[in-house]
Design a protein around this motif. Structure first.
Motif, mmCIF file in Angstrom:
data_model
loop_
_atom_site.group_PDB
_atom_site.id
_atom_site.type_symbol
_atom_site.label_atom_id
_atom_site.label_comp_id
_atom_site.label_asym_id
_atom_site.label_seq_id
_atom_site.Cartn_x
_atom_site.Cartn_y
_atom_site.Cartn_z
ATOM 1 N N ALA A 75 0.848 -1.195 0.000
ATOM 2 C CA ALA A 75 0.000 0.000 0.000
ATOM 3 C C ALA A 75 0.876 1.234 0.000
ATOM 4 O O ALA A 75 2.018 1.210 0.474
ATOM 5 N N THR A 76 0.343 2.314 -0.536
ATOM 6 C CA THR A 76 1.013 3.606 -0.522
ATOM 7 C C THR A 76 0.030 4.670 -0.028
ATOM 8 O O THR A 76 -1.170 4.419 0.095
ATOM 9 N N GLY A 77 0.571 5.849 0.261
ATOM 10 C CA GLY A 77 -0.276 6.966 0.646
ATOM 11 C C GLY A 77 -0.915 6.841 2.010
ATOM 12 O O GLY A 77 -1.967 7.437 2.261
ATOM 13 N N ILE A 78 -0.279 6.087 2.940
ATOM 14 C CA ILE A 78 -0.789 5.964 4.306
ATOM 15 C C ILE A 78 -0.216 7.120 5.139
ATOM 16 O O ILE A 78 0.969 7.446 5.049
ATOM 17 N N ASP A 79 -1.059 7.742 5.955
ATOM 18 C CA ASP A 79 -0.669 8.905 6.745
ATOM 19 C C ASP A 79 -0.095 8.456 8.096
ATOM 20 O O ASP A 79 -0.836 8.082 8.999
ATOM 21 N N VAL A 80 1.214 8.485 8.211
ATOM 22 C CA VAL A 80 1.932 8.093 9.431
ATOM 23 C C VAL A 80 1.405 6.762 9.974
ATOM 24 O O VAL A 80 0.802 6.699 11.050
ATOM 25 N N PRO A 81 1.622 5.659 9.267
ATOM 26 C CA PRO A 81 1.184 4.356 9.785
ATOM 27 C C PRO A 81 1.947 4.003 11.051
ATOM 28 O O PRO A 81 3.150 4.208 11.152
ATOM 29 N N TRP A 82 1.235 3.453 12.032
ATOM 30 C CA TRP A 82 1.853 3.116 13.322
ATOM 31 C C TRP A 82 1.482 1.682 13.698
ATOM 32 O O TRP A 82 2.258 0.770 13.486
ATOM 33 N N GLY A 83 0.281 1.463 14.240
ATOM 34 C CA GLY A 83 -0.132 0.110 14.563
ATOM 35 C C GLY A 83 -0.521 -0.675 13.325
ATOM 36 O O GLY A 83 -1.066 -0.122 12.365
ATOM 37 N N LEU A 84 -0.237 -1.987 13.338
ATOM 38 C CA LEU A 84 -0.565 -2.874 12.222
ATOM 39 C C LEU A 84 -0.896 -4.245 12.802
ATOM 40 O O LEU A 84 -0.116 -4.799 13.572
ATOM 41 N N ALA A 85 -2.071 -4.771 12.451
ATOM 42 C CA ALA A 85 -2.490 -6.060 13.016
ATOM 43 C C ALA A 85 -3.266 -6.834 11.971
ATOM 44 O O ALA A 85 -4.094 -6.269 11.240
ATOM 45 N N PHE A 86 -3.012 -8.147 11.912
ATOM 46 C CA PHE A 86 -3.669 -9.009 10.936
ATOM 47 C C PHE A 86 -4.929 -9.633 11.525
ATOM 48 O O PHE A 86 -4.987 -9.964 12.713
#
Length: 386
Positions: A75-86
């Protein structure tokens, strides 16, 4: 859980003097430090100017070092990605720190599923860690760590039909400031929720048993102290400066921690252990306080998220702009760390093990401290081979 070495006497005066000389820096390692940004790790038992230090256990792997390859851009264009969970369906949720939005990534598509209420973004605060209930979807909840006006909080949020609803704060009162907010969430194999916190820019919090700052918390999904915590408290360990990385290797927990201006740390976490801050930074040999199994100059790391896969802790580095791979087994480091993608993608914030065996790696160039590039911020899919 696996054991960890405990610091013996010595070097306390040196460490405390260094801390007194430092006016303080952000949890991204803002102070200038010695050592080139691409220095090779060292395995000597005392700090040097060339990367990681500490003793190394004999290697238990005959497979050799890993190789990492960027397989695709998720993915692109994410605004300051921090948490990520599946999620169980192999889609993923990603938290945008400053917008307070949560987005779902599935099949190459990115869609907003809702916004977390009462988020107050700052230099390093905002919507931070995410975790999915281990009982999902029978228990249709996700958990978010975020900065509010006066404190950091953990909320349980219903997530059904690709929408957020019914946000309930399960824990508040975590010290908050513009920096040093911690923020990572991780469910353990015991079913309890672990949270890394920062000292909230108030160093005594880390040693104060009555404060939630500078701790690793271990709580139930209702925000209560998990059974077996030291003295029935909400926290599991203390003496941390700013924990933004948590990962399990089976039952063993590891944590990445920002140093003040000299040493960042990778620690083996055991119940009730004191990790030394603010008296200690890096390998310090202080009585009753645990040493890290690896340390880096802040210019080479400034670590945020970590993940475990194929016998390694993978550690995303912000100021260091690289992904470290640290071989571990049974709570010990088993070989030399390797650095990947140095200066290729900018600041790296979060790394997670994906259901297909790959790693997902987020950049953090839109957080106000990095140079943005076309498509930032992005999520990369990394494959592991030997």
């Amino acid at each position: 859980m696996g054991g960890t070495r405990v610091r013996q006497r010595g070097r306390a005066v040196v460490v405390l003097t260094a801390l007194a000389l430092a006016a303080g820096c952000s949890d991204d390692g803002g102070a200038t430090t010695a050592g080139p940004g691409t220095s090779a790790p060292s395995t000597t038992p005392a700090p040097s100017s060339t990367g990681t230090t500490s003793s190394v256990a004999p290697s238990t792997s005959q497979q050799g070092p890993v190789k990492l390859t960027v397989a695709s851009t998720v993915a692109t264009g994410i605004d300051v990605p921090w948490g990520l969970a599946f999620l169980p369906d192999q889609s993923a949720l990603v938290a945008e720190r400053d917008s307070a939005k949560i987005k779902r990534i599935a099949g190459g598509q990115v869609n907003e599923v809702g916004e977390v209420d009462d988020v107050d973004p700052s230099s390093e605060g905002g919507l931070l860690g995410l975790a999915v209930d281990p009982g999902y979807p029978a228990k249709p909840y996700i958990y978010a760590y975020y900065s509010a006006g006066d404190d950091n909080r953990i909320a349980r949020i219903t997530y059904q039909n690709n929408k957020l609803s019914d946000q309930q704060v399960i824990l508040d009162g975590i010290p908050q400031s513009a920096v040093h907010n911690g923020g990572r969430l991780r469910f353990g194999p015991d079913g309890y929720l672990y949270a890394g916190t920062g000292d909230g820019s108030d160093r005594p919090n880390s040693q104060d048993d009555g404060s939630l700052g500078g701790k690793i918390l271990r709580i139930t999904t209702d925000g209560k102290a998990a059974p077996g915590n030291p003295d029935g408290r909400l926290w599991f360990t203390k003496g941390h400066r700013n924990v933004q990385g948590l990962a399990f290797d089976g039952k063993q927990l590891y944590a990445a921690e920002f140093g003040q201006n000299t040493w960042d740390e990778l620690n083996v976490i055991t119940a009730g252990t004191n990790y030394g801050w603010p008296a200690a930074e890096g390998v310090s040999g202080l009585d009753g306080m645990a040493d890290p199994i690896a340390q880096w100059h802040t210019s080479d790391a400034s670590p945020s998220g970590i993940a475990f896969a194929q016998g390694h802790i993978f550690m995303a580095s912000l100021r260091g702009e690289r992904l470290w791979a640290i071989p571990v087994a049974d709570g010990k480091r088993t070989g030399e760390p390797q650095a990947f993608f140095t200066n290729q993608f900018g600041r790296l914030r979060t790394v997670e093990a994906a259901p297909d065996g790959s790693l997902w790696l987020t950049t953090s160039n839109t957080d106000g401290r990095g140079g943005t590039r076309d498509g930032d911020d992005r999520i990369l899919r990394i494959t592991i081979s030997r």
